[in-house]
Scaffold this active site. Sequence first.
Site, PDB file in Angstrom:
ATOM      1  N   ASP A 114       0.794  -1.225   0.000  1.00 14.18           N
ATOM      2  CA  ASP A 114       0.000   0.000   0.000  1.00 14.18           C
ATOM      3  C   ASP A 114       0.828   1.277   0.000  1.00 14.18           C
ATOM      4  OD1 ASP A 114       0.977  -0.143   2.537  1.00 14.18           O
ATOM      5  OD2 ASP A 114      -0.951  -0.085   3.564  1.00 14.18           O
ATOM      6  N   ARG A 168      -4.279   4.709   6.731  1.00 13.92           N
ATOM      7  CA  ARG A 168      -4.582   4.523   5.316  1.00 13.92           C
ATOM      8  C   ARG A 168      -5.820   5.271   4.894  1.00 13.92           C
ATOM      9  NH1 ARG A 168      -4.294  -1.472   3.566  1.00 13.92           N
ATOM     10  NH2 ARG A 168      -5.207  -0.315   1.844  1.00 13.92           N
ATOM     11  N   TYR A 208       1.176  -3.689  11.592  1.00 13.34           N
ATOM     12  CA  TYR A 208       2.196  -4.734  11.394  1.00 13.34           C
ATOM     13  C   TYR A 208       2.650  -5.160  12.778  1.00 13.34           C
ATOM     14  CZ  TYR A 208       3.013  -3.579   6.440  1.00 13.34           C
ATOM     15  OH  TYR A 208       2.890  -3.381   5.098  1.00 13.34           O
ATOM     16  N   PRO A 241       8.211  -6.328   4.307  1.00 14.97           N
ATOM     17  CA  PRO A 241       7.410  -5.256   3.703  1.00 14.97           C
ATOM     18  C   PRO A 241       7.394  -3.965   4.516  1.00 14.97           C
ATOM     19  CG  PRO A 241       6.047  -7.196   4.207  1.00 14.97           C
ATOM     20  CD  PRO A 241       7.341  -7.348   4.923  1.00 14.97           C
TER      21      PRO A 241
HETATM   22  P1  FAD Z   1       3.521  -9.922  -7.167  1.00 15.01           P
HETATM   23  O1  FAD Z   1       2.810  -8.762  -6.609  1.00 15.01           O
HETATM   24  O2  FAD Z   1       3.694 -11.112  -6.317  1.00 15.01           O
HETATM   25  O3  FAD Z   1       2.778 -10.314  -8.500  1.00 15.01           O
HETATM   26  C1  FAD Z   1       3.074 -11.505  -9.170  1.00 15.01           C
HETATM   27  C2  FAD Z   1       1.917 -11.821 -10.113  1.00 15.01           C
HETATM   28  O4  FAD Z   1       2.301 -12.942 -10.900  1.00 15.01           O
HETATM   29  C3  FAD Z   1       0.636 -12.200  -9.371  1.00 15.01           C
HETATM   30  O5  FAD Z   1      -0.454 -11.527  -9.940  1.00 15.01           O
HETATM   31  C4  FAD Z   1       0.541 -13.716  -9.584  1.00 15.01           C
HETATM   32  O6  FAD Z   1      -0.797 -14.154  -9.666  1.00 15.01           O
HETATM   33  C5  FAD Z   1       1.251 -13.882 -10.917  1.00 15.01           C
HETATM   34  N1  FAD Z   1       1.880 -15.195 -11.070  1.00 15.01           N
HETATM   35  C6  FAD Z   1       2.654 -15.843 -10.192  1.00 15.01           C
HETATM   36  N2  FAD Z   1       3.079 -17.007 -10.707  1.00 15.01           N
HETATM   37  C7  FAD Z   1       2.572 -17.065 -11.959  1.00 15.01           C
HETATM   38  C8  FAD Z   1       2.660 -18.026 -13.006  1.00 15.01           C
HETATM   39  N3  FAD Z   1       3.371 -19.150 -12.864  1.00 15.01           N
HETATM   40  N4  FAD Z   1       2.017 -17.783 -14.159  1.00 15.01           N
HETATM   41  C9  FAD Z   1       1.279 -16.649 -14.323  1.00 15.01           C
HETATM   42  N5  FAD Z   1       1.162 -15.706 -13.348  1.00 15.01           N
HETATM   43  C10 FAD Z   1       1.813 -15.912 -12.198  1.00 15.01           C
HETATM   44  N6  FAD Z   1       5.590  -3.218  -0.989  1.00 15.01           N
HETATM   45  C11 FAD Z   1       5.636  -1.874  -1.018  1.00 15.01           C
HETATM   46  O7  FAD Z   1       6.325  -1.292  -1.867  1.00 15.01           O
HETATM   47  N7  FAD Z   1       4.974  -1.116  -0.137  1.00 15.01           N
HETATM   48  C12 FAD Z   1       4.219  -1.674   0.831  1.00 15.01           C
HETATM   49  O8  FAD Z   1       3.604  -0.967   1.598  1.00 15.01           O
HETATM   50  C13 FAD Z   1       4.164  -3.087   0.918  1.00 15.01           C
HETATM   51  N8  FAD Z   1       3.418  -3.681   1.826  1.00 15.01           N
HETATM   52  C14 FAD Z   1       3.292  -5.028   1.817  1.00 15.01           C
HETATM   53  C15 FAD Z   1       2.503  -5.607   2.756  1.00 15.01           C
HETATM   54  C16 FAD Z   1       2.364  -6.978   2.765  1.00 15.01           C
HETATM   55  C17 FAD Z   1       1.534  -7.554   3.824  1.00 15.01           C
HETATM   56  C18 FAD Z   1       3.002  -7.791   1.830  1.00 15.01           C
HETATM   57  C19 FAD Z   1       2.830  -9.282   1.835  1.00 15.01           C
HETATM   58  C20 FAD Z   1       3.812  -7.221   0.866  1.00 15.01           C
HETATM   59  C21 FAD Z   1       3.972  -5.831   0.874  1.00 15.01           C
HETATM   60  N9  FAD Z   1       4.775  -5.202  -0.048  1.00 15.01           N
HETATM   61  C22 FAD Z   1       4.877  -3.842  -0.054  1.00 15.01           C
HETATM   62  C23 FAD Z   1       5.509  -5.981  -1.019  1.00 15.01           C
HETATM   63  C24 FAD Z   1       4.788  -6.034  -2.351  1.00 15.01           C
HETATM   64  O9  FAD Z   1       3.490  -6.564  -2.212  1.00 15.01           O
HETATM   65  C25 FAD Z   1       5.563  -6.873  -3.334  1.00 15.01           C
HETATM   66  O10 FAD Z   1       6.926  -6.577  -3.272  1.00 15.01           O
HETATM   67  C26 FAD Z   1       5.039  -6.603  -4.742  1.00 15.01           C
HETATM   68  O11 FAD Z   1       3.707  -6.986  -4.852  1.00 15.01           O
HETATM   69  C27 FAD Z   1       5.880  -7.342  -5.772  1.00 15.01           C
HETATM   70  O12 FAD Z   1       5.350  -7.124  -7.032  1.00 15.01           O
HETATM   71  P2  FAD Z   1       5.574  -8.174  -8.204  1.00 15.01           P
HETATM   72  O13 FAD Z   1       4.798  -7.659  -9.352  1.00 15.01           O
HETATM   73  O14 FAD Z   1       7.021  -8.410  -8.374  1.00 15.01           O
HETATM   74  O15 FAD Z   1       4.992  -9.545  -7.663  1.00 15.01           O
END
Ligand code: FAD
Length: 695
Positions: free
Chosen positions: A50, A283, A291, A366
Amino acid sequence: MSGSSDSEVDVLIVGAGPAGLMLALWLSRLGVKTRIVDKRTDKVFSGQADGFQIRTLEILDSFGVGERVWKEANHMIEVSFWNPDENGTIKRNNTAPDNMPGMSRFTECVLHQGRMEAFFMDAIAASYPHPTGVPPLKVERMVLPTSLSIDESKADDDDAYPVTVTLRHLTEEEATPTQKLSNLSDGLFRSNLAGDDVEAMLQKSEARGGAREETIKAKYVVGCDGAHSWTRKALGPDYEMQGEMTDYIWGVLDIVPITDFPDVRNRCMIHSASNGSLMIIPRENKLVRLYIQLSEVSTGQGRFDRSKITPELIFNAARKIISPYKLDYHYCDWWTAYQIGQRVGNHFSKHDRVFLAGDAVHTHSPKAGQGMNVSMGDAYNLGWKLGLVCKNVMQRSILSTYELERKQIAKELIAFDHKFSRLFSGRPAKDILDETGVSMEEFSKAFEMSHMFTSGVGVDYSPSALVSKPEEQRLIPEEDDQEIKSDQQAVPSNAQSTLDLATHCKPGTRFPSFQVVAQSGARPWQLHHKMPSDGRFRVFVFGGDVSQASQRDLVNTFAAELSAGVITKAPKASLSPGADPHAGTLRFKMDQPPSVIDVLLVHNAKRMEIETLRDLHEVYHPFDSKLGWDYDKVFVDGESYHDGHGHAYEGYGVDPQKGAVVVVRPDGYVGLVTSLDEAGRKEVEKWFGGVLRMA
Ligand code: FAD
């Protein structure tokens, strides 16, 4: 576009989280034939990341999305530090600004990931119809890859489609994650406490029989598929995450709190004497994210009891930490739990044909709000490079700068997170003799020092063909840096003396934004608003007092030679659909696509002493037979009618007597700082010669 068949795409993106969508947005703006697939339905979605950091907001603003986030989000202005007093009761002992004042026109703000993803979808849709006629890009949900291979013999062929991928189409039931409780959304299925569910999904689809599969050929594939990345595993056993997990388990709860705790609308770091630590994130929509460290489920040596984790357990832990203040709630929006680990992928690409971005190559806690931001940062770095290579504008060799630049940032992130998490999770020191406890002075100092890094503004890329500067010391330890240095290409580095011409525009860092006034129309603009993410390089000419004939000659000679040289030789390509998010959508078609090199003049003469068409070379007012002269290239560092003086020369560190030239990459990072004379013009030619596919 290339004469590719339907089963051929320039870029296949696996995963539509923040990294995948950022990449899709770039490629849609540049008109690159792209597909993006995600294994999930879009049914279960709240919570997750977020926090939007300053640099992310600047980037989103360059696509015209920033204002929407800024308007809906909660702005985080102040942070409070609460620690136990001599009786062990928590007490506020410091407050500070959440971001260092003066870093940017934005501050950190908070809005849930689902809204941001919706804004991305709208921005992608707004990129069409594209002048290249490429079909609109849409996220293909419930689709996942089952095999990937690279024809290495074709890896260096610019026009080849060397990556073959098989895609499986799932049903909604197969693609919907299981939730622990029937009445409340959780993020456990995405947490590192849960295993990957791809195998289970595939088994279900095989058991059903007759699952639809297709094979596609791609020039490039990018795995944005999160921490369990299938793409990373498909690249082979050499592709691994390196680093460690810790014993710290944290729970996350999004609630509308009923509390007498006075700082509940501040960001708070609360360390209790013996019940652990709590972070409060205020928020949007009256929500507050908590957290909470969960000591109850840690069984030591990295083991934990997952079955014990429930929203009640997390909430009760928070209650104890915040006591003697009262905490209750009626509404809970989402919850999850995760184990803190800090790991970086050892490789970010294979043959510069398959790339990994986001959580697929770095995971960490996070709490400093970095993951989504750094993940989008990876994709923002890669998107324009892939797009311009696919459009034959840029040399393919530039793709190797992705790993060079982003692995360095990932390592810095892990080093930062390592320090910050331990400080945050550690027990507060009882007194100065308590050496195993965390000193609260040390904690708040580390927090303040981290502003440049956490805001994303401190990113400082190493020298390469894209960043012309001498080798220098980096933030990360020397031993970690060796591998990065050995990867670097032999590049020209300009002398320290020319870097001094714009002391606050350091090559490798983001070009900052200051207010300037439009020569025509007198409207004050942030200079960032004149650099939309449209794939174009920008040459900022700080011309000084162009009402003086000698200075005007210098500025015009520079423009004439640039125009006859590098601008004429630069490849021609139709890049963005012509939408400037800050000046409104350009509805009229130009006769010719604008040059991929955009030249802007910022002078500091009196505005009324200059006439653009009369006094300045046509590079500063290009002509189009359908749209006439472009009056949007010349700006003054001067007083505006309503918004004061931006002091841009001072902000950029440019001496008006000498002037300067700053070349900025399409992602807004400074590539070169040089002089306005003949030597400077040659530096600019050389820089572009190492980057573009010149005629
Ligand atoms: P993801 O968000 O994990 O997206 C991956 C996508 O790939 C998903 O949609 C999934 O469905 C898809 N996928 C996975 N495997 C496959 C496959 N084999 N084939 C097709 N699709 C697939 N970050 C911040 O910057 N600020 C914050 O405040 C923050 N708060 C957080 C709070 C929590 C509780 C958590 C758990 C995380 C937080 N994060 C925060 C971290 C953040 O959520 C992640 O770092 C971020 O979402 C990573 O983005 P991404 O696109 O790399 O991966």
